[in-house]
Write an enzyme that holds these catalytic residues in place. Structure first.
Site, PDB file in Angstrom:
ATOM      1  N   GLU A 247       0.862  -1.187   0.000  1.00  0.00           N
ATOM      2  CA  GLU A 247       0.000   0.000   0.000  1.00  0.00           C
ATOM      3  C   GLU A 247       0.894   1.232   0.000  1.00  0.00           C
ATOM      4  O   GLU A 247       1.905   1.271   0.718  1.00  0.00           O
ATOM      5  CB  GLU A 247      -0.903   0.006   1.237  1.00  0.00           C
ATOM      6  N   GLU A 252      -2.191  11.515   3.795  1.00  0.00           N
ATOM      7  CA  GLU A 252      -3.268  11.289   4.759  1.00  0.00           C
ATOM      8  C   GLU A 252      -3.220  12.411   5.792  1.00  0.00           C
ATOM      9  O   GLU A 252      -2.155  12.970   6.081  1.00  0.00           O
ATOM     10  CB  GLU A 252      -3.103   9.946   5.473  1.00  0.00           C
TER      11      GLU A 252
END
Length: 370
Positions: A247, A252
């Site tokens: 990933e 974020e």
């Protein structure tokens, strides 16, 4: 005269009578012409008209490069025009395309040549060219040929509280829309439930390596968890589960820690369940409420993320290890935008529902490859 000779004479006479009289020319005799046969376009682009004539009953056209569009793509008239639109060249290299006209078996090529731009339109690394982009300037909804909505109930991952729906809530409120040249992803409350959007770009193809860039304005409020990240295409979760599959988190942020933007990679050996994930974060003034550029440069041996051109995270295969459990970044991944609500990280100190509704905005996403 015998019966056989009579039949033979009639057959010869019939053949001679009709052999030279046809209603239309054979396919091989069809011709098609174009004027002009060559277009020289400046870097700024332009629209050009070409006159078309064919001896056939109809003609059609197609083009081999996406920076050129044509109208119409076909007509039943023997004479007409085709409009050729050339978009602006964003590169410092000249480029060419070929428009092909067809009528029966006949073909005619029109060459389109375009000069180079004086300066590159995109601030991509040297040697990288744009292969796909969405500027969100057309229509009011995401183009379903490029984008896929995730549909999942709350609690699906990370104990998040939002329900992901396809474009609209059960009562018709929009969780994703295009407005003012921006993609807007909203988190909102309806009938006691929170709904939001999670969308995938080219989920079935993705890209293996490249430079990925997006301009994003983050929402504010305790409970928000916006992200721009990537996951592998067509993954077999039974044999290659997360985090073994890999990933890449380009950006974020959680509203409970305002304006702190982070990047991470997750693998079997390096992930947050073991507290071994590779992460870097810093406070970016105005991340909430202002547009900033978040980017990933991914090569076979390195992953580097950037915020407004400033390096954020840098990891290498040499440092992490070359095995699949250390470096699974050797197949295509697809980009993701989503706005989560609550969950293990976004809700680590609870949520403030007075922040709803809230919106994550994306000005563009661009993908470049060598």
């Amino acid at each position: 005269m015998t019966l056989f000779s009579t039949i033979l004479s009639l057959a010869v006479a019939f053949t001679g009578c009709g052999g030279d009289d046809t209603d239309e020319a054979p396919v091989s005799a069809v011709t098609i012409t174009a004027q002009p046969e060559h277009i020289d376009a400046p870097a700024a682009g332009g629209t050009y008209t070409v006159d078309v004539t064919t001896t056939g009953k109809e003609w059609g056209a197609y083009v081999d490069q996406p920076f050129v569009t044509i109208q119409p793509k076909g007509t039943t008239s023997q004479q007409g025009t085709v409009s050729i639109a050339v978009s602006a060249n964003p590169y410092t290299e000249a480029r060419t395309a070929t428009v092909t006209l067809m009528s029966g078996a006949a073909r005619k090529s029109i060459t389109v040549s375009q000069t180079a731009a004086a300066t590159a339109a995109y601030d991509a690394p040297a040697g990288y060219k744009l292969v796909w982009a969405d500027e969100f300037n057309s229509g009011t909804e995401l183009d379903a040929s490029h984008w896929t909505h995730e549909v999942q109930n709350s609690g699906w991952v990370n104990n998040e509280l939002q329900n992901y729906v396809n474009h609209r809530t059960p009562e018709g409120q929009l969780v994703t829309e295009l407005r003012g040249g921006k993609l807007r992803i909203a988190a909102l409350k309806e009938n006691g439930k929170v709904y939001s959007g999670r969308v995938y770009a080219h989920v079935n193809e993705g890209w293996e390596y490249g430079y990925f860039e997006a301009s994003i304005k983050l929402p504010s409020g305790k409970g928000t968890w916006p992200a721009f990240w990537m996951m592998p295409v067509g993954n077999d979760w039974s044999t290659n589960p997360w985090p073994m599959c890999g990933e890449i988190d380009i950006m974020e942020e959680v509203g409970v820690v305002p304006n702190e933007v982070s990047s991470s990679v997750h693998t079997q050996d390096y992930n947050h369940t073991k507290n071994t994930q590779k992460t870097h974060a810093f406070v970016l003034a105005g991340a909430e409420g202002e547009f900033h550029t978040y980017a990933l440069l991914w090569t076979p041996d390195e992953i580097t993320t950037y915020v407004d051109g400033r390096e954020q995270l840098h990891v290498t295969k040499a440092a992490l290890g070359s095995g699949h459990n250390q470096w699974p970044f050797h197949y295509a991944f697809y980009p993701i935008f989503n706005l989560a609500w609550g969950g293990d990280w976004g809700g680590m100190k609870g949520v403030d529902e007075s922040a709803l509704p809230c919106t994550m905005e994306v000005d563009y996403i661009r993908v470049f490859q060598k």
